[in-house]
Design a protein around this motif. Structure first.
Motif, PDB file in Angstrom:
ATOM      1  N   CYS A 141      20.940 -77.552   9.301  1.00  0.00           N
ATOM      2  CA  CYS A 141      21.965 -76.742   8.449  1.00  0.00           C
ATOM      3  C   CYS A 141      21.524 -75.349   8.720  1.00  0.00           C
ATOM      4  O   CYS A 141      22.579 -74.413   8.875  1.00  0.00           O
ATOM      5  N   HIS A 151      26.200 -82.789   5.836  1.00  0.00           N
ATOM      6  CA  HIS A 151      25.922 -81.595   6.356  1.00  0.00           C
ATOM      7  C   HIS A 151      26.807 -80.484   6.593  1.00  0.00           C
ATOM      8  O   HIS A 151      28.056 -80.778   6.498  1.00  0.00           O
ATOM      9  N   HIS A 155      21.567 -76.325  -0.121  1.00  0.00           N
ATOM     10  CA  HIS A 155      21.320 -77.219   1.079  1.00  0.00           C
ATOM     11  C   HIS A 155      20.276 -76.619   2.180  1.00  0.00           C
ATOM     12  O   HIS A 155      19.757 -77.307   2.681  1.00  0.00           O
TER      13      HIS A 155
HETATM   14 ZN   LIG Z   1      21.854 -80.263   6.479  1.00  0.00          ZN
END
Ligand SMILES: [Zn+2]
Lengths: 281, 183
Positions: free
Chosen positions: A38, A6, A31
């Motif tokens: 995040c 992360h 991501h």
């Molecule tokens: Zn993440």
């Protein structure tokens, strides 16, 4: 940036300020699109970074840019749009700006906030409506007051007339005749002759309303002639009160009748319905 | 539906008037060229109009988003031109850049409260930047307004990449503290 890892806040800062190499930046973007945690971290960093733009020296955008944007955005009538903010300023100033900004924000999925603002706007409009309707009510009350005043004035003049009539009836110089129906001899009013004033009073009640085009007419009989003392009509309650000055030369009368005549008729045509006879005093 | 469309156009017009100077100032700051800055700013507004859903309110205030979009659009322009833009004589350091100074020439139209609030924010940001060590301020400005990556900055400044990275991180932390939760 590999799956399972992360983004920590420091990386998010580096990303937000745009300092990372394109590949890493791309990986983080991917991501973030799929990781809510995040995304939050990055959003926080982006909020801080965005304020950096405010440090840029303020420059005025070229004036022609506005038209170019409006045309470029496919707004068919840029001239109209160009005038709208001016209208907004004139119309509602800051409130209009807030609502307008929120309305655009509504396009940005902030529908509920827009609804709130619109709700407030509606509430305001409702209040304006309330005020408007209150004004209408006040106007209506004013109208009713005027009507009431008219009625009062009417009644006052009627009362004045009545009291004068009463005075005339009580005067020792007056002759008071009873006005009765031709058939049943029931009294419907009085005819008062004020000899010293050369005037008569006529007072009647329980008169039936006449159809349009017809009128009551009072005739005085004296010196062998019937002389008209004028026409009259009953009010809604069936009453009629009026006074007339009697033509000079007529110093006595020996009778009076009331007929129903056609309005505008020059000669007596109707039959007598009432007649007056002197009350012995 | 016509009324809704008119309303949206109305809103768009007002939003334009409110933010045009800020967007333009941002793209100009990055591109350093009036024509390119205008093209980029136009692009930002047209994209807002055509794809308003690209603003996700959970990601912050509209102004922050708009300025990010403006900056990114301008940086994309630089990158797509392969840095062929000539920007000599222009420092990217917002504190050292006195080519125009702080010019409060923008109308920021419509309402004085907004203008006052905006000016307050601008002063706060400038103060926060001034309070940063020069090296940190510089790398932040080079990234944000210059569109340079850490490696590019390291090359330009003849500093190790790690040093640049540290400056970026420290600078961001201090900026965050200085600006507090204000957004
Ligand atoms: Zn993440």
């Amino acid at each position: 940036m590999t799956t399972g890892l992360h983004i920590d806040p420091e990386q998010a800062d580096e990303y937000a300020i745009g300092s990372l190499e394109p590949e890493l930046e791309h990986a983080i973007r991917l991501h973030v699109a799929n990781c809510r945690d995040c995304a939050e971290v990055v959003a926080d960093a982006e909020m801080v970074v965005a304020r950096l733009a405010l440090s840029a020296p303020l420059r005025r955008a070229p004036l022609k840019m506005r038209d170019e944007v409006m045309v470029g955005a496919g707004l068919r009538k840029p001239r109209i749009v160009a005038r709208l903010p001016a209208i907004a300023q004139a119309a509602a100033g800051i409130a209009a700006v807030f609502i307008a900004v929120a309305a655009l924000a509504g396009m940005f999925a902030m529908r509920s906030q827009v609804r709130d603002l619109q709700g407030e706007n509606l509430a305001l409009r409702d209040r304006v409506d309330d005020i408007d309707s209150a004004e209408v009510q006040i106007f209506a009350i004013g109208q009713r007051l005027e009507e009431a005043e008219e009625i009062v004035a009417e009644q006052r003049s009627e009362m004045a007339l009545d009291s004068e009539l009463l005075g005339a009836m009580l005067s020792t110089n007056s002759q008071v005749a009873n006005v009765v129906t031709m058939q049943g001899k029931s009294s419907i009013g009085s005819l008062v002759w004020e000899a010293d004033q050369s005037r008569i009073w006529f007072y009647a009640q329980r008169l039936r309303p006449l159809p349009q085009g017809q009128t009551y007419e009072l005739w005085l009989h004296g010196n062998g002639n019937y002389v008209s003392l004028g026409t009259f009509n009953a009010d809604d309650s069936g009453k009629a009160t009026y006074r007339r000055f009697v033509a000079e030369g007529l110093d006595r009368y020996d009778g009076a009748v009331v007929t129903i005549e056609t309005v505008g008729a020059e000669q007596r045509e109707g039959d007598s319905i009432f007649y007056a006879y002197l009350i012995d005093r | 539906m016509a009324a809704v469309a008119v309303g949206d156009q109305f809103a768009f017009g007002i939003v334009y008037d409110r933010y045009a100077d800020l967007v333009y100032s941002t793209t100009y700051r990055v591109l350093g060229d009036a024509g390119l800055a205008e093209d980029a700013a136009q692009d930002v507004f047209i994209r807002i109009w055509q794809r308003p859903e690209s603003f996700v309110p959970s990601r912050g205030r509209f102004l922050s988003w708009l300025l990010s979009v403006s900056r990114n659009r301008a940086v994309d322009e630089i990158r797509s031109r392969g840095r062929r833009l000539k920007r000599e004589g222009r420092s990217l350091d917002p504190v050292e850049d006195h080519d125009s100074g702080y010019r409060d020439e923008s109308s920021q139209g419509i309402d004085p409260l907004w203008a006052a609030e905006l000016k307050e924010s601008q002063v706060a940001v400038r103060k926060a930047l001034e309070d940063l060590p020069r090296e940190q301020r510089r790398v932040l400005a080079m990234s944000y307004f210059g569109g340079y990556t850490q490696q590019e900055i390291a090359l330009q400044l003849h500093e190790p990449l790690g040093t640049v990275k540290t400056r970026v991180r420290l600078g961001m932390q201090k900026l965050r503290q200085a600006l507090g939760d204000r957004t």
